[in-house]
Design a protein around this motif. Structure first.
Motif, PDB file in Angstrom:
ATOM      1  N   TYR A 715      -1.503 148.409  44.389  1.00 30.02           N
ATOM      2  CA  TYR A 715      -2.520 148.090  43.391  1.00 30.02           C
ATOM      3  C   TYR A 715      -2.049 146.851  42.621  1.00 30.02           C
ATOM      4  O   TYR A 715      -0.845 146.588  42.513  1.00 30.02           O
ATOM      5  CB  TYR A 715      -2.736 149.255  42.436  1.00 30.02           C
ATOM      6  CG  TYR A 715      -3.677 150.312  42.963  1.00 30.02           C
ATOM      7  CD1 TYR A 715      -3.566 150.765  44.278  1.00 30.02           C
ATOM      8  CD2 TYR A 715      -4.677 150.845  42.162  1.00 30.02           C
ATOM      9  CE1 TYR A 715      -4.430 151.736  44.770  1.00 30.02           C
ATOM     10  CE2 TYR A 715      -5.546 151.820  42.636  1.00 30.02           C
ATOM     11  CZ  TYR A 715      -5.416 152.263  43.950  1.00 30.02           C
ATOM     12  OH  TYR A 715      -6.267 153.211  44.444  1.00 30.02           O
ATOM     13  N   TYR A 716      -3.027 146.110  42.072  1.00 29.54           N
ATOM     14  CA  TYR A 716      -2.721 144.841  41.398  1.00 29.54           C
ATOM     15  C   TYR A 716      -3.311 144.871  39.990  1.00 29.54           C
ATOM     16  O   TYR A 716      -4.530 145.057  39.813  1.00 29.54           O
ATOM     17  CB  TYR A 716      -3.296 143.669  42.190  1.00 29.54           C
ATOM     18  CG  TYR A 716      -2.749 143.586  43.605  1.00 29.54           C
ATOM     19  CD1 TYR A 716      -1.576 142.893  43.853  1.00 29.54           C
ATOM     20  CD2 TYR A 716      -3.405 144.202  44.657  1.00 29.54           C
ATOM     21  CE1 TYR A 716      -1.062 142.820  45.144  1.00 29.54           C
ATOM     22  CE2 TYR A 716      -2.904 144.143  45.946  1.00 29.54           C
ATOM     23  CZ  TYR A 716      -1.730 143.454  46.178  1.00 29.54           C
ATOM     24  OH  TYR A 716      -1.224 143.385  47.454  1.00 29.54           O
ATOM     25  N   GLN A 717      -2.421 144.709  38.957  1.00 28.36           N
ATOM     26  CA  GLN A 717      -2.874 144.644  37.550  1.00 28.36           C
ATOM     27  C   GLN A 717      -2.857 143.191  37.106  1.00 28.36           C
ATOM     28  O   GLN A 717      -1.827 142.519  37.202  1.00 28.36           O
ATOM     29  CB  GLN A 717      -1.987 145.503  36.640  1.00 28.36           C
ATOM     30  CG  GLN A 717      -2.511 145.589  35.225  1.00 28.36           C
ATOM     31  CD  GLN A 717      -1.699 146.556  34.369  1.00 28.36           C
ATOM     32  OE1 GLN A 717      -0.520 146.779  34.658  1.00 28.36           O
ATOM     33  NE2 GLN A 717      -2.310 147.108  33.327  1.00 28.36           N
ATOM     34  N   PRO A 718      -3.994 142.694  36.635  1.00 27.31           N
ATOM     35  CA  PRO A 718      -4.081 141.267  36.282  1.00 27.31           C
ATOM     36  C   PRO A 718      -3.179 140.902  35.100  1.00 27.31           C
ATOM     37  O   PRO A 718      -2.897 141.714  34.223  1.00 27.31           O
ATOM     38  CB  PRO A 718      -5.560 141.092  35.922  1.00 27.31           C
ATOM     39  CG  PRO A 718      -6.264 142.261  36.531  1.00 27.31           C
ATOM     40  CD  PRO A 718      -5.281 143.389  36.505  1.00 27.31           C
ATOM     41  N   LYS A 719      -2.768 139.623  35.111  1.00 22.45           N
ATOM     42  CA  LYS A 719      -2.053 139.005  33.981  1.00 22.45           C
ATOM     43  C   LYS A 719      -2.913 137.847  33.474  1.00 22.45           C
ATOM     44  O   LYS A 719      -3.331 136.988  34.263  1.00 22.45           O
ATOM     45  CB  LYS A 719      -0.673 138.494  34.427  1.00 22.45           C
ATOM     46  CG  LYS A 719       0.285 139.587  34.865  1.00 22.45           C
ATOM     47  CD  LYS A 719       1.632 138.974  35.270  1.00 22.45           C
ATOM     48  CE  LYS A 719       2.613 140.033  35.697  1.00 22.45           C
ATOM     49  NZ  LYS A 719       3.934 139.453  36.077  1.00 22.45           N
ATOM     50  N   TYR A 728      -3.623 134.409  35.159  1.00 25.67           N
ATOM     51  CA  TYR A 728      -2.337 133.823  35.569  1.00 25.67           C
ATOM     52  C   TYR A 728      -1.885 134.392  36.928  1.00 25.67           C
ATOM     53  O   TYR A 728      -1.364 133.675  37.777  1.00 25.67           O
ATOM     54  CB  TYR A 728      -1.306 134.102  34.491  1.00 25.67           C
ATOM     55  CG  TYR A 728       0.124 133.806  34.930  1.00 25.67           C
ATOM     56  CD1 TYR A 728       0.611 132.489  34.969  1.00 25.67           C
ATOM     57  CD2 TYR A 728       0.973 134.851  35.312  1.00 25.67           C
ATOM     58  CE1 TYR A 728       1.908 132.234  35.369  1.00 25.67           C
ATOM     59  CE2 TYR A 728       2.270 134.588  35.712  1.00 25.67           C
ATOM     60  CZ  TYR A 728       2.741 133.284  35.749  1.00 25.67           C
ATOM     61  OH  TYR A 728       4.021 133.027  36.150  1.00 25.67           O
ATOM     62  N   GLY A 729      -2.090 135.671  37.125  1.00 28.21           N
ATOM     63  CA  GLY A 729      -1.652 136.327  38.378  1.00 28.21           C
ATOM     64  C   GLY A 729      -1.813 137.827  38.264  1.00 28.21           C
ATOM     65  O   GLY A 729      -2.616 138.338  37.477  1.00 28.21           O
ATOM     66  N   PHE A 730      -1.019 138.537  39.057  1.00 26.83           N
ATOM     67  CA  PHE A 730      -1.077 140.004  39.084  1.00 26.83           C
ATOM     68  C   PHE A 730       0.345 140.568  39.167  1.00 26.83           C
ATOM     69  O   PHE A 730       1.292 139.876  39.560  1.00 26.83           O
ATOM     70  CB  PHE A 730      -1.858 140.500  40.306  1.00 26.83           C
ATOM     71  CG  PHE A 730      -3.310 140.118  40.324  1.00 26.83           C
ATOM     72  CD1 PHE A 730      -4.262 140.957  39.774  1.00 26.83           C
ATOM     73  CD2 PHE A 730      -3.722 138.913  40.895  1.00 26.83           C
ATOM     74  CE1 PHE A 730      -5.601 140.620  39.801  1.00 26.83           C
ATOM     75  CE2 PHE A 730      -5.052 138.565  40.913  1.00 26.83           C
ATOM     76  CZ  PHE A 730      -5.998 139.420  40.363  1.00 26.83           C
ATOM     77  N   GLU A 731       0.455 141.852  38.816  1.00 28.81           N
ATOM     78  CA  GLU A 731       1.684 142.612  39.074  1.00 28.81           C
ATOM     79  C   GLU A 731       1.378 143.631  40.159  1.00 28.81           C
ATOM     80  O   GLU A 731       0.408 144.399  40.049  1.00 28.81           O
ATOM     81  CB  GLU A 731       2.186 143.315  37.827  1.00 28.81           C
ATOM     82  CG  GLU A 731       3.479 144.107  38.108  1.00 28.81           C
ATOM     83  CD  GLU A 731       4.004 144.855  36.894  1.00 28.81           C
ATOM     84  OE1 GLU A 731       5.061 145.522  37.016  1.00 28.81           O
ATOM     85  OE2 GLU A 731       3.359 144.790  35.822  1.00 28.81           O
ATOM     86  N   ILE A 785      -2.301 131.463  42.378  1.00 29.20           N
ATOM     87  CA  ILE A 785      -2.089 132.843  41.944  1.00 29.20           C
ATOM     88  C   ILE A 785      -0.630 133.231  42.185  1.00 29.20           C
ATOM     89  O   ILE A 785      -0.091 133.019  43.275  1.00 29.20           O
ATOM     90  CB  ILE A 785      -3.030 133.797  42.694  1.00 29.20           C
ATOM     91  CG1 ILE A 785      -4.476 133.469  42.371  1.00 29.20           C
ATOM     92  CG2 ILE A 785      -2.720 135.244  42.328  1.00 29.20           C
ATOM     93  CD1 ILE A 785      -4.825 133.593  40.909  1.00 29.20           C
ATOM     94  N   CYS A 786      -0.006 133.814  41.143  1.00 28.98           N
ATOM     95  CA  CYS A 786       1.385 134.281  41.253  1.00 28.98           C
ATOM     96  C   CYS A 786       1.401 135.796  41.063  1.00 28.98           C
ATOM     97  O   CYS A 786       0.856 136.314  40.085  1.00 28.98           O
ATOM     98  CB  CYS A 786       2.249 133.601  40.192  1.00 28.98           C
ATOM     99  SG  CYS A 786       3.983 134.108  40.252  1.00 28.98           S
ATOM    100  N   VAL A 787       2.016 136.507  42.023  1.00 27.81           N
ATOM    101  CA  VAL A 787       2.064 137.967  41.999  1.00 27.81           C
ATOM    102  C   VAL A 787       3.510 138.401  41.810  1.00 27.81           C
ATOM    103  O   VAL A 787       4.403 137.943  42.532  1.00 27.81           O
ATOM    104  CB  VAL A 787       1.483 138.570  43.292  1.00 27.81           C
ATOM    105  CG1 VAL A 787       1.504 140.092  43.212  1.00 27.81           C
ATOM    106  CG2 VAL A 787       0.059 138.075  43.524  1.00 27.81           C
ATOM    107  N   SER A 788       3.751 139.287  40.854  1.00 24.85           N
ATOM    108  CA  SER A 788       5.108 139.776  40.582  1.00 24.85           C
ATOM    109  C   SER A 788       5.326 141.115  41.286  1.00 24.85           C
ATOM    110  O   SER A 788       4.429 141.948  41.372  1.00 24.85           O
ATOM    111  CB  SER A 788       5.335 139.931  39.080  1.00 24.85           C
ATOM    112  OG  SER A 788       4.435 140.878  38.545  1.00 24.85           O
TER     113      SER A 788
END
Length: 958
Positions: A715-719, A728-731, A785-788
């Motif tokens: 799952y991806y939570q937005p930033k 900015y991206g997602f976690e 997009i940057c994903v952590s």
């Protein structure tokens, strides 16, 4: 005479073979004419297509065979031809016919199918095979008087088939070839058999002719003698009257003399028969050597005499006498021929027809010598087969050697069970000499004072006499004073009428083996360090209590003990000191558990006690408290006093389980709980602990299946960027989509995964799925997009993180700047140098590094200075308490410090507008929380991205 007879038979057979073949070859030629005509007619009737070469072959064959028949009939009439010319003619005729047959087969098999489309290969195979088989059958019938003629006709005719099999292997019918080959081999074997039969019949016929000629010669001589006798009778008539009286007297004397001679002849015949019988029984083969004429007469194994030259006999002896015995044979023969010994005598080996070596004894003597020079003229002798005697002697020697050298006691008894022979080892076992044992009864040398011993001996003797054998273990005390444990085996020996004649006994000394078994049993069941039962014997004995003694023992307590902080104490005391401590602990447990059923040393510093619970004994709690009190006294190890404490776990039978493994597990869980509480305490097993343990075990099992079955999803939570409210991206956050329980949050399975190697597998899966999603977003035009992704300490320590990162980047063709790794402070505690090097390698790949849960660790400020950290992430525990003065001050200090060090500051867990406004006023960079969005599956995350970013720039992969 034998040579002339053999020569006559050979010449007769040769002439008879030629004559018979000439006579039968005419029928063979007629048969060839018929079969060729038959095949040609079949072809003409069923296949109207004319073949020039086939017609030429047929005409030439018919003409040539007819000419051969005429020449054989007209020119070679009986008694009007030379054998040599007839032989050459038959060879030419057979070879020519065989060549013609081969030509016909070649035309039918190779030429006609290509010349006539209606003539199929299978039909060609059939006609050619018919021509071959029929001609060979006629040849088998008429040409086997001499195998040479049959082969001259047979071999050329099969050449086409042989050529076809080797050069046209792919075009031929392999089954047909195998069948034809087998048939040809059978025909050739039949030809050889027929040839032998013809030759044997011809030989018998020649021998019969010789017998007839001999009989006729004898009759002729008899007639001549009769004629001479008649002449003598005529002459004697003149003086018959004068000699009548003398004749009567002479006749009387002749009759008496004749009777005496007949009697002597009968005696000689009887003696001869007796001598022959004696030679046969004794295996004697007489020989007679005429040294002067260089001839020797020998008798074979069938008692048939043969005469051969001395040179041939010497050559034969060199081939049949064993190479090691040739020199001995020559030496003894030479010594006797020179007169150095009274008789010749030698023992040597000869090779029989089966290739085996048999021992013989050869005896001879020179009976005639030249009176002048004393050279031998005649020598006679006898050769006797002694192989069986020699073998029997060797077996007897071997048996005697085995009896003497055997490492087992061996004795022989007569039918009355009295000793008649013993070997030295049996003397050594019993302590008696050979003379002291012989003649005594089987158990006369043992002590029979006790009734049980006498009963055992009586039953053994009864079984031996009745069954003829005994096999069993005995504990005997001999009168010599020796006391041994023995294994005795006795067997009866019977004669031809199945009557018992002797008994043979074999005795093995089991005394040392019994001692070894006791030692092995001790080593197997007891711990050599503490002299307490080991884990194996503990499990066995506890199982016996649980299963075999359920009626007598109603309740049991399994007490598990462990020495607190034994490892550092053992390192301090060294191995010898640790062993001494364990020995003293075992001794104290042995003294303080006199009422216990069992005390065992399982391994290391683990001990176990099996305690029976009853109203006459102290309770388990009192017993454990007594143990704790006993261990309050110090242990003196190499002059130093050490006080140790125990962790004790207790499980009860049957409340907590009726099976061995389950009861042990319950006690171990109680012990683990005592250790987790710091030790020096007593814990009793609880069913609640089992439920938690089982839940963890089942969860771990399902989690392993989930990884294999691809049940983990991301799952991806937005930033959100505070400045412009852009994404900015997602976690990336992992979720477990269980097929039965549905979506399982990470808080339930991530802590369990961190206790095993599963967390590394989960991290690898999240990296791959995240990189794949980044690639999809890049294809849609969202390139910034940057994903952590969260990284745990285990992934860093296992050394596979860089490989996982490189594989994820390479497989999905993304840029390293699209990834961000969130590392907790606990991951940076140990191995600072190796962690710093790892982070440097990650930075080389343009991957951002974020310090997650900042402020909840141990030395946060040192990490900010020592490690290449790009992003500072404020933990949700601080953000949730915004509104409280102290917490606001902490958050403000964190943001100010991060800004001062040039880092990007991220605040997670934002849920209210107040929190967002406060963080924005402090110039925080990135916001994350339920105020903006909860974690979304990949489809919803893509929709969220499309709704919050306008006019993306699309890029396409080639």
């Amino acid at each position: 005479m034998t040579y002339n007879q053999d020569e006559y038979i050979k010449q007769h057979n040769h002439a008879a073979q030629i004559a018979n073949t000439l006579r039968h070859s005419r029928y063979f030629l007629v048969s060839i004419l018929i079969i060729c005509l038959y095949i040609f007619a079949i072809y003409q009737v069923y296949f109207t297509h004319q073949s020039f070469y086939f017609s030429i072959w047929f005409i030439f064959t018919e003409v040539f065979v007819s000419l051969c028949w005429m020449i054989s009939t007209v020119y070679f009439k009986p008694g009007q031809y030379s054998l040599q010319i007839a032989h050459r003619w038959l060879q030419f005729q057979c070879f020519s016919v065989g060549t013609l047959i081969a030509s016909g087969i070649f035309l039918i098999f190779y030429y006609l199918p290509s010349n006539n489309e209606n003539f199929q290969p299978i039909q060609a195979l059939t006609l050619s095979a018919l021509l071959l088989i029929v001609t060979q059958t006629f040849g088998l019938t008429y040409l086997t008087q001499k195998l040479n003629y049959f082969c001259l006709a047979f071999l050329p005719s099969i050449v086409p088939y042989l050529v076809a099999q080797f050069f046209f292997f792919d075009e031929t019918n392999h089954l047909f070839n195998l069948s034809i080959n087998f048939g040809l081999i059978v025909i050739l074997m039949c030809a050889m058999t027929s040839y032998r039969i013809h030759r044997r019949v011809s030989t018998l016929y020649a021998k019969n002719n010789l017998l007839v000629e001999n009989a006729e010669q004898q009759v002729k001589w008899t007639d001549e003698l009769c004629q001479q006798l008649q002449d003598e009778v005529n002459k004697s008539r003149d003086i018959e009257m004068q000699l009548q009286l003398g004749n009567q007297l002479l006749e009387q004397k002749v009759k008496e003399r004749t009777f005496d001679i007949e009697t002597m002849n009968k005696d000689l015949e009887n003696q001869q028969e007796n001598l022959v019988l004696a030679h046969e029984i004794a295996g004697l083969r007489p020989w007679d050597w005429n040294v002067k004429e260089r001839r020797i007469s020998v008798t074979n194994h069938k008692h048939e005499k043969s005469l051969r030259s001395s040179k041939d006999h010497q050559i034969q002896l060199q081939h049949v006498i064993h190479p090691d015995d040739v020199m001995h044979f020559k030496t003894e023969m030479t010594r006797h021929l020179r007169g150095l010994t009274d008789r010749y005598e030698a023992t040597y080996r000869i090779q029989n027809s089966n290739g085996k070596w048999n021992w013989v004894h050869d005896i001879g003597r020179v009976i005639t010598r030249d009176p002048n020079n004393k050279k031998p003229l005649r020598m006679v002798g006898i050769r006797r087969d002694i192989h069986q005697e020699r073998t029997s002697q060797e077996r007897l020697k071997l048996a005697a050697s085995v009896l003497q050298q055997a490492a087992e006691g061996i004795f022989i008894l007569n039918e009355e069970l009295r000793y008649i022979d013993v070997n030295p080892f049996y003397e050594q076992l019993t302590g008696f000499s050979h003379e002291q044992i012989i003649g005594k009864h089987l158990f006369d040398i043992t002590a029979n004072y006790k009734s049980a011993q006498r009963s055992t001996h009586y039953s053994i003797i009864k079984q031996v006499l009745k069954m003829g054998e005994y096999d069993g273990e005995l504990h005997e005390k001999f009168l010599s004073g020796k006391e041994l444990t023995l294994w005795m085996h006795i067997n009866a020996i019977t004669d031809e009428q199945n009557r018992v004649t002797h008994y043979i006994g074999i005795v093995s000394d089991l005394t040392e083996r019994k001692l070894q078994e006791q030692r092995l049993s001790y080593l197997e069941n007891y711990d050599t360090l503490t002299d307490l039962p080991n884990r194996f014997y503990y499990n066995y004995q506890l199982h016996q209590y649980l299963v075999s003694q359920q009626d007598s023992i109603k309740q049991l307590a399994v007490i598990r003990l462990n020495i607190d902080r034994f490892r550092p104490l053992n390192e301090y005391l060294s191995n010898n000191g640790g062993d001494e401590l364990l020995r003293q602990v075992a001794q104290r447990l042995r003294l303080t558990n006199a009422e216990a059923l069992f005390v065992a040393h399982l391994n290391g510093d683990d001990f176990a006690i099996v305690y029976e619970m009853s109203h006459i004994r102290p309770s388990v709690q009192e017993h454990c408290e007594r143990l704790t009190k006993a261990f309050s006294l110090p242990f003196n190890i190499f002059g130093q006093d050490h006080v140790i404490t125990l962790s004790i776990g207790v499980a009860f039978y049957p409340e907590h389980g009726r099976q061995l493994d389950y009861l042990n597990n319950c006690a171990e869980q109680a012990l683990s709980e005592a250790k987790n509480l710091g030790g020096n305490t007593i814990r009793y097993y609880s069913n609640e602990n089992t439920a938690l343990l089982e839940q963890g075990i089942f969860l771990e099992r399902d989690l392993r299946k989930a990884i294999q079955n691809n049940e983990l999803v991301v799952y991806y939570q937005p930033k959100i960027n505070f400045r412009n409210k852009d994404i900015y991206g997602f976690e990336a956050l992992v979720r477990w989509n269980h097929p039965e329980k549905g979506l399982i949050p990470p808080g339930l399975f991530i802590p369990l995964a961190e206790q095993t190697s599963l967390i590394s597998d989960i991290g690898r899966i999240v990296l791959q799925k995240t990189a794949k999603q980044i690639r999809l977003w890049n294809n849609l035009g969202y390139n910034n997009i940057c994903v952590s992704v969260n990284i745990v300490a285990q992934q860093i320590r296992r050394g596979q993180l860089l490989n996982d990162l490189d594989q994820a980047i390479d497989d999905n063709q993304i840029d390293g700047s699209s990834l961000e790794l969130e590392i907790t402070e606990s991951s940076l505690i140990e191995n600072s140098d190796s962690v710093r090097n790892l982070l440097d390698e990650i930075k080389k790949r343009k991957i951002n590094i974020s310090l997650d849960d900042f402020g909840t660790g141990y030395s946060s400020l040192s990490y900010l200075a020592d490690f290449p950290i790009d992003i500072l992430k404020i933990d949700r525990s601080f953000v949730s308490k915004i509104g409280e003065n102290k917490q606001q001050a902490i958050v403000s200090a964190m943001i100010a410090m991060g800004k001062a060090m040039g880092m990007t500051v991220v605040a997670e867990g934002i849920e209210t507008e107040q929190q967002m406004q406060y963080l924005q006023d402090l110039d925080c960079d990135i916001a994350q929380g339920y105020l903006f969005s909860k974690p979304l599956p990949q489809e919803e995350a893509t929709i969220f991205l499309e709704n919050n970013i306008s006019a993306p720039t699309y890029t396409y992969l080639i």
